[in-house]
Write an enzyme that holds these catalytic residues in place. Structure first.
Site, mmCIF file in Angstrom:
data_model
loop_
_atom_site.group_PDB
_atom_site.id
_atom_site.type_symbol
_atom_site.label_atom_id
_atom_site.label_comp_id
_atom_site.label_asym_id
_atom_site.label_seq_id
_atom_site.Cartn_x
_atom_site.Cartn_y
_atom_site.Cartn_z
ATOM 1 N N ASP A 188 0.846 -1.196 0.000
ATOM 2 C CA ASP A 188 0.000 0.000 0.000
ATOM 3 C C ASP A 188 0.884 1.249 0.000
ATOM 4 O OD1 ASP A 188 -2.276 1.502 0.124
ATOM 5 O OD2 ASP A 188 -2.586 1.247 2.281
ATOM 6 N N GLU A 189 0.390 2.340 -0.530
ATOM 7 C CA GLU A 189 1.125 3.627 -0.507
ATOM 8 C C GLU A 189 2.556 3.483 -1.002
ATOM 9 O OE1 GLU A 189 -0.612 6.181 0.127
ATOM 10 O OE2 GLU A 189 -1.856 5.994 1.925
ATOM 11 N N GLN B 169 0.584 11.967 -4.660
ATOM 12 C CA GLN B 169 0.384 12.123 -3.221
ATOM 13 C C GLN B 169 1.631 11.747 -2.425
ATOM 14 O OE1 GLN B 169 -3.591 11.132 -1.553
ATOM 15 N NE2 GLN B 169 -3.986 10.261 -3.564
ATOM 16 N N ARG C 44 -9.119 16.133 -0.385
ATOM 17 C CA ARG C 44 -9.797 15.590 0.800
ATOM 18 C C ARG C 44 -11.263 15.973 0.811
ATOM 19 N NH1 ARG C 44 -7.334 11.810 0.955
ATOM 20 N NH2 ARG C 44 -6.458 12.682 -0.937
#
Length: 764
Positions: free
Chosen positions: A232-233, A263, A609
Site C-alpha cells: 500500500d502507498e 500524493q 480531501r
DNA sequence: TCCCTCCTTGTTTTT
DNA sequence: CAAGGAGGGA
C-alpha cells in the site's frame, strides 16, 4: 466462501467483483506478475487492495500465510485485515498483514540469533534514540549545543532509510555529513544498540536486509512462502523498503503495488518517489493500471486539484474524472490577518452547522502544526467543539513514556534506558553525580545499570541520602517484579505508579496539564488490561499503539495536511495559502524545485480531501515569530483554474485576482486594486499595498452581529459567578471577570484575559 | 541537587 | 511570541 475453483482459473465474475468499475476489477483479477496500480485520490484504492486480497484467497490461489501485505500505518493494516475478513467471512489470525516495521520485527524475532540479538530484543522509540545519541556524542566530546543529537539522529536515519549500514556509507559521504562526525557516531550507535539488545525503527528493516544478504537460505524460505505480495502507498517507500520488497518478490514477481505519485509527500523522511516512477524498469514486464474515476469530490474541486497538480513535471500523469457534475466552486477567501482568517473560517463553520451539516464532516487543514492555534482559540471563543489530530501521540507523551519505562525496568532488569529514565523521576535526590557513579561502575564491570546500582548500594560509594533512595528504588522494583508473578498485571501497574510516587508527582503538580496527564495514566492502565500480560503489552507498545482519536463525535477536525492524507470530509478549509508558509519557505530553500513540487502535491492532497466544499484562504499580513509580516498569496492560489474558483475579499482589502495568467509576479495579480488600477506598476503596487494594509482593520461585521445575538439569547443555566476560580483545559486556571449569558470573560493566570463559553470551563 | 533565568530557535511524522 | 535547553547560582 462458496465459489469453488481451481487455482489459476477463478470464476469469471465472483460476487465480490460486483460494483467495481472496469479498471478496478482489472486490478483485482491481474494476480500474476508485477502490477502497479496508480490510484488517484478518491478512486477506491483501499477497495481494490482488499478485494484483490480476498480474491487471491477465495479463489484458492494461495493460503493466508502465503500472502504478504504491507502498509505504512497500523491503521491501514487494521483496516485491511478487517475489510478482507469481512469480505471472506473468516478470521484473520496469523496473516502476514502489517506495517513494514511490524513485519520486519516479526521476521527478526524469528531469526534474532543470526543477527546477534535475542528474540525478545527491545525497540527504541525516538526519545530513547536521542538519549543514546546524546550520550555517545558527549563521549566523543562533541558539543551537543552546536550539533544537537537530532541532527545526528536524522542523518543516521536517512542512511538507514537508504539501507546503508555504517560500513556501507561511502567515505566521501561520511566525510561530508556533519563535519565527518556523523559516520563514526553511527558506528558507535549501532554498537550501543547491540549492547542494549535493541533495535530502532530503521533497524527493523536494515537488519532484515542484512539477514537476507548474509543468510540467503532465510531469504529463500520467505520467497517460497509468499506467493503474492501487496504493498500500500508505494509512493512512500524508501530505498530500504524497496530493496526488501525486491528481495522477497524475486522469482515469482507477483508483487502488486498501489500508490499515487501525486500524493508523495514524505520525501523528507526518506520516501523515494523514484520507486514508483521507476516501477516498470525495476520490475520488467510490469503492468500499470490507472484508477482515474473519482468517487469523492465534485467536478469543480476535482478540476481545480487536477489543474494545480498539472504544474508538476516529475509525475506519471493521470486524468481524474467524475460523473458528479456541479457543486460549489472552490472558494478562495482573502482576509486581513490570521485572526481575521480564523474568524472567517469560524463563521463559515457556524453557518454550515446551522444549515444542518455535521461538524464531524468538516476539517481545517494546515501546513504546520502551530497554525492550528489561532483556529483553536477562535473555535473556543464561539463555542464550537473541535479536535486536534496528530500532536503528540498517546504513547509519546511524557507521562506515558515514564510509566512504560517503569514497566520495562520491572520486566527487563537490564533495560538501561528505562532505568535511566525513571531513576530520578519523580525526584528522589539521585542527580548527575550518583548517575555518573552508576554509569562508571556499569561500564567498568560490564553490568546493566540496575545491577551496577545494586552493587553500589552495597558499598560506601554514594552519599547516605542517595544510597537510601537508590536502595529503596531497587527494593521496590524487585518487589513489583515479584508481585507480577502473583497478581493481575493491571493491579501491579497501578501499584507501581502509586508506590513509586509517580502518580503523586502529578497530583502535586499545579500546572494546567497535570490533570490531563493523570487521566492519561488511568487510560494507560485500562489499555493494559486488554493484553494478557505486561510483557505482552510492552511488545505492542512500541510498534502498534496509535491514539485512536475516534472520529465519532461531533467535532471539527484540525490537523496538518500530512495527517489528512487518506481521510475525506464534506467540507475542507485550507487556510494559510501564503508564500513562505505554503509553500513553506524552508522547504523551498533546502529542496528547490523538487521541494516545491512536493509542496504542490501537499496542496493537491488538501484539495482532494474535500467531497463537496473546499475553502482556500490567505491573509494579507500575519504574525510570524513575534513580528508582523505582510504576506503574499501562495503561488498555488494562482495555479487554480479561474473557471472552478469563486473568490471573495472583505471590502477595503483588494480583491484577489490571481487568475489572469500573467506570469510575472503573482504579487501584482494577487493584490491589485479591484477595478481601478492598471497592471502597469506591478512592483510598486505590491510594495505600496504591502505598506498600506493597515494593522487595524475595520470592525468585522460578523462579530458585532454575533455579540448582539448572544445577549438576546436566553440565559443558559450555568453555575459560574464573577470572581469565581475556574479551570480551562487549554488556558489553565483563572478567575471569572464578567458573565454575559453563556460567555465568561476570564483572567487566566497563564494565558491572560480570554472570553470563553461556559461549557469549556470547570469550577476549580 | 534543584530552580530560575537567559538564550536559541523555530516544517511536515510513522514506526 | 513561546518553549525548551543549558548553565549558573543557592
Amino acid at each position: 466462501m462458496d465459489m469453488s475453483s481451481h487455482a489459476g482459473t477463478p470464476p469469471a465474475s465472483p460476487s465480490y467483483l460486483c460494483g467495481l468499475n472496469e479498471s478496478q476489477a482489472d486490478a483485482v483479477r491481474t494476480t500474476e506478475g508485477p502490477l502497479l496500480v496508480l490510484a488517484g485520490a478518491g478512486t477506491g484504492k483501499t477497495r481494490v487492495l482488499t478485494t484483490r486480497m480476498a480474491h487471491i484467497l477465495a479463489s484458492g490461489l494461495a493460503q493466508p500465510w502465503q500472502v504478504l501485505a504491507v502498509t505504512f500505518t497500523n491503521k491501514a493494516a487494521r483496516e485491511m485485515r478487517e475489510r478482507v475478513a469481512a469480505l471472506l467471512d473468516r478470521s484473520v489470525e496469523s496473516w502476514w498483514v502489517g506495517t513494514f516495521h511490524a513485519t520486519g520485527a516479526r521476521m527478526l524475532r524469528g531469526h534474532a540469533e543470526l543477527l546477534g540479538l535475542k528474540p525478545a530484543f527491545g525497540i527504541l522509540d525516538t526519545d530513547d534514540q536521542l538519549r543514546v545519541i546524546k550520550q555517545l556524542a558527549e563521549a566523543r566530546r562533541i558539543d551537543t549545543r552546536k550539533l544537537p543529537p537530532r541532527l545526528f539522529a536524522s542523518v543516521i536515519q536517512r542512511w538507514k532509510d537508504r539501507g546503508l549500514t555504517p560500513e556501507r556509507v561511502t567515505p566521501a559521504e561520511g566525510a561530508d555529513a556533519v563535519d565527518g562526525l556523523a559516520l563514526p557516531l553511527y558506528g558507535d550507535y549501532q554498537d550501543r544498540l547491540r549492547a542494549l539488545d535493541a533495535c530502532d525503527f530503521g533497524d527493523l528493516l536494515l537488519h532484515a536486509l542484512a539477514l537476507f544478504r548474509d543468510h540467503p537460505e532465510v531469504a529463500e524460505r520467505y520467497r517460497q512462502q509468499f506467493h503474492y505480495i501487496l504493498v500500500d502507498e508505494y509512493q512512500d517507500t524508501n530505498v530500504a523498503q524497496y530493496l526488501w520488497l525486491r528481495t522477497l518478490a524475486q522469482g515469482h514477481h507477483n508483487v502488486c503495488c498501489v500508490g499515487d505519485d501525486d500524493q508523495s509527500i514524505y520525501s523528507w523522511r526518506g520516501a523515494e518517489i523514484g520507486n514508483i516512477l521507476r516501477f516498470e524498469r525495476d520490475f520488467p514486464g510490469a503492468r500499470i493500471i490507472r484508477l482515474e474515476c473519482n468517487y469523492r469530490s465534485t467536478s469543480h474541486i476535482l478540476a481545480a486539484a487536477s489543474e494545480l497538480i498539472a504544474h508538476n513535471r516529475g509525475r506519471l500523469g493521470k486524468t481524474l474524472w467524475t460523473t458528479a457534475a456541479g457543486g460549489d466552486k472552490v472558494a478562495v477567501r482573502a482576509t486581513w490577518d490570521g485572526e481575521d482568517e480564523a474568524r472567517v473560517v469560524g463563521s463559515e463553520i457556524e453557518a454550515l452547522q446551522v444549515q444542518g451539516h455535521p461538524l464531524r464532516q468538516m476539517a481545517v487543514l494546515v501546513r504546520a502544526g502551530f497554525q492550528t492555534r489561532e483556529f483553536e482559540e477562535r473555535l473556543i471563543t464561539i463555542g464550537i467543539p473541535y479536535r486536534v489530530i496528530g500532536g503528540a501521540r498517546f504513547y509519546e507523551r511524557q507521562e506515558i513514556r515514564d510509566a512504560v519505562a517503569y514497566f520495562r525496568i520491572v520486566v527487563r532488569p537490564d533495560d538501561d534506558l528505562a532505568f535511566e529514565r525513571i531513576v530520578n523521576t519523580p525526584k528522589r535526590g539521585l542527580g548527575l553525580a550518583s548517575l555518573r557513579s552508576i554509569h562508571q561502575l556499569a561500564r567498568g564491570a560490564n553490568l546493566p545499570l540496575s545491577a551496577a546500582a545494586a552493587r553500589l548500594v552495597a558499598s560506601d560509594e554514594l552519599k547516605t541520602q542517595a544510597r537510601t533512595a537508590l536502595a529503596r528504588l531497587l527494593a521496590d522494583i524487585a518487589r513489583w517484579r515479584d508481585m507480577l508473578a502473583r497478581t493481575a498485571h493491571p493491579a501491579v501497574a497501578r501499584a507501581i505508579l502509586d508506590e513509586s510516587g509517580y502518580t503523586g508527582m502529578w497530583q502535586a503538580d499545579r500546572s494546567p496539564e497535570a490533570a490531563g496527564r493523570l487521566e492519561n495514566l488511568k487510560e494507560l492502565v485500562v489499555a493494559l488490561a486488554e493484553f494478557e500480560s505486561l510483557p505482552g503489552f510492552l511488545e505492542h507498545v512500541s510498534l502498534v499503539m496509535d491514539n485512536d482519536e475516534a472520529a465519532g463525535d461531533e467535532k471539527v477536525a484540525l490537523m496538518t495536511l500530512h495527517a489528512a492524507k487518506g481521510l475525506e470530509f464534506d467540507t475542507v478549509f485550507l487556510p494559510g495559502w501564503e508564500e513562505g508558509i505554503f509553500p513553506n519557505q524552508r522547504a523551498l530553500d533546502e529542496g528547490g524545485t523538487a521541494a516545491l513540487e512536493e509542496e504542490r502535491r501537499l496542496a493537491y492532497v488538501g484539495l482532494t480531501r474535500a467531497r463537496r466544499r473546499a475553502i482556500v484562504s490567505y491573509a494579507a499580513s500575519r504574525m510570524v515569530f513575534g513580528t508582523w509580516q505582510n504576506t503574499l498569496p501562495s503561488r498555488f492560489v494562482k495555479e487554480l483554474p479561474a473557471a472552478n474558483v469563486e473568490q471573495s475579499a472583505p471590502t477595503g482589502l483588494f480583491a484577489a485576482r490571481p487568475f489572469r495568467g500573467a506570469s510575472d509576479g503573482f504579487a501584482r495579480d494577487g493584490f491589485q486594486p479591484d477595478a481601478s488600477a492598471s497592471s502597469a506598476e506591478p512592483v510598486r503596487l505590491a510594495a505600496e499595498a504591502g505598506g498600506r494594509w493597515p494593522q487595524r482593520r475595520p470592525a468585522p461585521p460578523t462579530i458585532d452581529g454575533r455579540a448582539e445575538r448572544t445577549t438576546t439569547r436566553p440565559q443558559p443555566a450555568h453555575p459560574f459567578t464573577v470572581g469565581q476560580r475556574v479551570f480551562h483545559q487549554k488556558f489553565g486556571y483563572g478567575q471569572v471577570r464578567t458573565v454575559d449569558g453563556d460567555r465568561l470573560e476570564i483572567d487566566f493566570e497563564k494565558a491572560g484575559a480570554k472570553t470563553v463559553i461556559h461549557s469549556f470551563v470547570a469550577a476549580a
